[in-house]
Every structure is written in C-alpha cells, then in structure tokens.
Design an enzyme around this catalytic site. Structure first.
Site, PDB file in Angstrom:
ATOM      1  N   ASP A  49       0.649  -1.251   0.200  1.00 51.13           N
ATOM      2  CA  ASP A  49       0.005   0.013   0.164  1.00 51.13           C
ATOM      3  C   ASP A  49       0.797   1.245   0.043  1.00 51.13           C
ATOM      4  O   ASP A  49       0.480   2.250   0.854  1.00 51.13           O
ATOM      5  CB  ASP A  49      -1.027  -0.145   1.235  1.00 51.13           C
ATOM      6  CG  ASP A  49      -1.754  -1.095   1.590  1.00 51.13           C
ATOM      7  OD1 ASP A  49      -1.846  -1.917   0.376  1.00 51.13           O
ATOM      8  OD2 ASP A  49      -1.931  -1.593   2.708  1.00 51.13           O
ATOM      9  N   ASP A 107      -1.680   7.759   3.796  1.00 53.63           N
ATOM     10  CA  ASP A 107      -1.541   8.490   2.881  1.00 53.63           C
ATOM     11  C   ASP A 107      -0.954   9.878   3.048  1.00 53.63           C
ATOM     12  O   ASP A 107      -1.521  10.512   4.009  1.00 53.63           O
ATOM     13  CB  ASP A 107      -3.154   8.768   2.244  1.00 53.63           C
ATOM     14  CG  ASP A 107      -3.396   9.705   1.039  1.00 53.63           C
ATOM     15  OD1 ASP A 107      -2.563   9.370   0.015  1.00 53.63           O
ATOM     16  OD2 ASP A 107      -3.900  10.693   1.381  1.00 53.63           O
ATOM     17  N   ASN A 160     -15.965  -1.059   7.589  1.00 52.83           N
ATOM     18  CA  ASN A 160     -14.549  -1.238   7.021  1.00 52.83           C
ATOM     19  C   ASN A 160     -13.985   0.132   6.310  1.00 52.83           C
ATOM     20  O   ASN A 160     -13.329   0.039   5.424  1.00 52.83           O
ATOM     21  CB  ASN A 160     -14.575  -2.345   5.782  1.00 52.83           C
ATOM     22  CG  ASN A 160     -12.883  -3.162   5.857  1.00 52.83           C
ATOM     23  OD1 ASN A 160     -12.471  -3.129   7.018  1.00 52.83           O
ATOM     24  ND2 ASN A 160     -12.968  -3.625   4.938  1.00 52.83           N
ATOM     25  N   ILE A 162     -11.127   1.923   5.895  1.00 52.34           N
ATOM     26  CA  ILE A 162      -9.879   1.975   5.615  1.00 52.34           C
ATOM     27  C   ILE A 162      -9.688   2.780   4.482  1.00 52.34           C
ATOM     28  O   ILE A 162     -10.334   2.899   3.687  1.00 52.34           O
ATOM     29  CB  ILE A 162      -9.316   0.879   5.893  1.00 52.34           C
ATOM     30  CG1 ILE A 162      -9.700  -0.413   5.091  1.00 52.34           C
ATOM     31  CG2 ILE A 162      -9.407   0.252   7.479  1.00 52.34           C
ATOM     32  CD1 ILE A 162      -8.963  -1.410   4.847  1.00 52.34           C
ATOM     33  N   ASP A 163      -8.071   2.850   4.165  1.00 53.40           N
ATOM     34  CA  ASP A 163      -7.705   3.258   2.833  1.00 53.40           C
ATOM     35  C   ASP A 163      -8.142   4.724   2.550  1.00 53.40           C
ATOM     36  O   ASP A 163      -8.728   4.827   1.573  1.00 53.40           O
ATOM     37  CB  ASP A 163      -8.188   2.233   1.988  1.00 53.40           C
ATOM     38  CG  ASP A 163      -7.506   0.758   1.826  1.00 53.40           C
ATOM     39  OD1 ASP A 163      -6.735   0.654   2.687  1.00 53.40           O
ATOM     40  OD2 ASP A 163      -7.953  -0.216   0.977  1.00 53.40           O
ATOM     41  N   PHE A 180     -14.272  -2.451   0.097  1.00 57.97           N
ATOM     42  CA  PHE A 180     -15.585  -3.455  -0.180  1.00 57.97           C
ATOM     43  C   PHE A 180     -16.829  -3.163   0.325  1.00 57.97           C
ATOM     44  O   PHE A 180     -17.691  -3.992   0.266  1.00 57.97           O
ATOM     45  CB  PHE A 180     -14.772  -4.830  -0.015  1.00 57.97           C
ATOM     46  CG  PHE A 180     -13.393  -4.975  -0.449  1.00 57.97           C
ATOM     47  CD1 PHE A 180     -13.208  -4.919  -2.060  1.00 57.97           C
ATOM     48  CD2 PHE A 180     -12.540  -5.714   0.217  1.00 57.97           C
ATOM     49  CE1 PHE A 180     -11.998  -5.349  -2.477  1.00 57.97           C
ATOM     50  CE2 PHE A 180     -11.395  -6.042  -0.520  1.00 57.97           C
ATOM     51  CZ  PHE A 180     -11.137  -5.668  -1.555  1.00 57.97           C
ATOM     52  N   GLU A 209     -11.610  -1.114  -3.197  1.00 58.11           N
ATOM     53  CA  GLU A 209     -10.883  -0.543  -1.925  1.00 58.11           C
ATOM     54  C   GLU A 209      -9.759   0.219  -2.422  1.00 58.11           C
ATOM     55  O   GLU A 209      -9.345   0.119  -3.914  1.00 58.11           O
ATOM     56  CB  GLU A 209     -10.258  -1.544  -1.040  1.00 58.11           C
ATOM     57  CG  GLU A 209      -9.273  -2.585  -1.511  1.00 58.11           C
ATOM     58  CD  GLU A 209      -8.838  -3.437  -0.331  1.00 58.11           C
ATOM     59  OE1 GLU A 209      -9.336  -3.274   0.898  1.00 58.11           O
ATOM     60  OE2 GLU A 209      -7.857  -4.208  -0.349  1.00 58.11           O
TER      61      GLU A 209
END
Length: 337
Positions: A49, A107, A160, A162-163, A180, A209
C-alpha cells in the site's frame, strides 16, 4: 493488512545499516552512475500500500503499511533507489485508539505547511471499529505527532473504513476512503484535520478498495483495487480504473458502465512472474513528463517475500491510462531525473 514482519526487518538491516554513510552508499544512486533500465521489483521486500510525495527538499518520500512496526519511511531521488530513514512513529507515539490495531494504507500529503499522514488503524476482521486517523510533522522524515482518529466505521456509518486518500479540488479539501463496502468521500476543514458535517457521499460500489483520484485534462480518474489482496500466490488483487468529468462521479468504464455498479477497466493484473498487483501510489511525473506508478505485488515463485514494491510507466491512450501489457514489466527504461 500486515504481512511478513521479518522481511521488512531484513530490509531495514540491509538498507538502513548504512545510515552513517553517504546517500550514494546507502542506496540513493549518484548522479554520474545511472543505469538506463531497471528491473522489477524495485525493492524485494514487503512494502504494501505505498504512498509517495515529493517534498520541498527535492526528494521522494515513501510510506507503507507497517510490515515493519510503526510505519516505514523511505527516501529516494529517482524512484528506484531507496534508503530506509526509520518509522513514522515509535512505540511511545504510535496511535492507540484502536487497541492492538495495525497501521495500514497511509496517505501522505502537504497541507498548509505541514506533512499530514492519514492512516488506517485496524485489526484483521475489525471492520466495525477500524477507522482513519491523522498524524502531522514539519519534516517528511518525521517525527510524526498523532492527532488521533478522524472517524471510526461505526461512527460514520461505513463498514470497514480504511484506505484514506486526500485530494484538493476547487479550493476545497476532501478525503476518500472505503474497502469493499463502497468508496465514500467527505469534505474536510481547511486545515485537513477535521470533517465538515453532513458532507459524506458515496462515489463507487462494493467491489473496490484503495481509491486514488488523478485529475488529467477534463477527467478525474478513479483508480482502485479489486479481488483478494493478501493470499500470497493465490491473491487475485488487480488495479482498475474508471473516469468522470466530476470529482464525485459518476465514474464509468469505456463502455459507459458505472463504477457505482462495480464496472471498471483493468489497469494492472498478474502475469507469470507477479500476482496480486494492487493498491497503487500517487502518479509521479518525471522531468521528461513521463508518468509513473508504484504499487505492490507478490512474486509468484517467492510469495514469502511479501508484497514487494513494483513500478511501471503509465501511458495515456485515447484519454485512458494504460500499463503496457496490463501487467508488471520485467524491465523498463528508468525515469528521467
């Protein structure tokens, strides 16, 4: 999404042991000794990532999911030769608002004179309590000060969560995220450290995602990953893309089918050497105007190395990004720096 802690420890020992040497000795290539080609992977150690920024000092800084505890920070002047500088946090300063959580999918950005690192904090399977936090620093090499969580999944109503991915557009600041259960966006305050209320929007469906948006010409390009990320040689991860004339969509594939309904164009998928190709970094342009993308992948024959760092040139063909062969290159011309 932690995988193979030992691999990164080995990398840290092999690359960062030279921290008392010159940059060229430590792996950053000297000006007068550049090769004309490189081979993938760029680093044969797990750096899932990846996120990258070109800092005010002219160097590129890369951060990744913590296979090495507390989030690795690497530096390069050419995108190919990387020196491990250390970690974004220490055991004393790392985020702790999700007990036993791993720091995933950071990020990195430069906002109002500070380096701002958005990060995911989660345990595997903890989709209800995971979330996104913020850390800041005055130097891209750190140390980073944790500002705590921006939100949890169960607080913002997106499972979920995240990201994260940050973008500025039209004088406003936004964060995109999701894994997702839909890709979502929220408007941020001017300092990028808090959310504006009632600004959440859904922009893509449940197949995706690791979102990243790149503006080129009249279009916004939404890059994302689909499939299973973390099953070694059995991983089905691949990088996909759609485009829109508006930041919030609708994003569509070449046939005009919407990403909201899980349509997409394939950008990068596995080949006989690499598998599980996904979670791309920001696009970086070299001095000749060529665009480059870093992402992670397993090596089919040695998946125990973890998700290694791979790089390829992005070509723009009829208004769409393409990677030659839709899969990782084995050898390529070096970026121009």
């Amino acid at each position: 999404m932690r995988n193979n802690f030992l691999t990164l420890v080995i990398m840290l020992l092999s690359l960062a042991a030279s921290s008392c040497t010159s940059d060229s000795e430590a792996g950053e290539q000297p000006e007068n000794n550049k090769n004309t080609t490189y081979k993938n992977p760029v680093i044969q150690a797990s750096l899932p990532d990846p996120t990258i920024i070109k800092a005010a000092d002219g160097y590129f800084y890369l951060y990744a999911t913590e296979d090495i505890h507390n989030t690795p920070i690497l530096r390069s002047n050419d995108l190919l030769n990387w020196k491990v500088l250390g970690t974004a946090f220490t055991d004393e300063t790392r985020p702790n608002w999700e007990p036993n959580g791993g720091i995933w999918a950071p990020d990195i950005n430069y906002i109002n004179g500070k380096y701002v690192l958005y990060y995911s904090l989660s345990v595997w399977g903890g989709g209800n309590t995971c979330g996104i936090g913020i850390a800041t620093a005055t130097n891209p090499a750190g140390p980073f000060t944790d500002n705590g969580k921006l939100f949890r999944s169960n607080e913002i109503g997106v499972h979920n969560s995240i990201d994260p991915f940050y973008i500025e557009d039209g004088g406003k600041k936004y964060l995109f995220w999701g894994s997702f259960f839909g890709i979502y966006s929220v408007e941020l305050a001017d300092d990028g450290l808090s959310m504006k209320p009632a600004t959440t929007k859904k922009v893509a469906g449940t197949a995706f995602e690791a979102s990243y948006i790149h503006k080129k010409g009249n279009y916004y390009y939404l890059f994302a990953s689909v499939g299973s990320c973390c099953e070694g040689a059995n991983s089905s991860y691949k990088t996909v893309v759609g485009r829109s004339e508006n930041l919030f969509g609708p994003y569509v594939n070449k046939a005009g089918k919407p990403m909201m309904e899980n349509a997409y164009e394939v950008l990068i998928q596995g080949n006989n050497q690499f598998v599980g190709t996904g979670h791309n970094s920001e696009i970086i342009s070299d001095e000749a105007g060529n665009d480059w993308m870093l992402y992670h992948s397993y090596i089919r024959s040695t998946p125990d190395k973890g998700r290694v760092l791979v790089m390829d040139q992005v070509h723009w063909v009829n208004g769409w990004p393409e990677i030659t062969g839709q899969s990782p290159s084995f050898e390529n011309s070096v970026p121009v720096f």
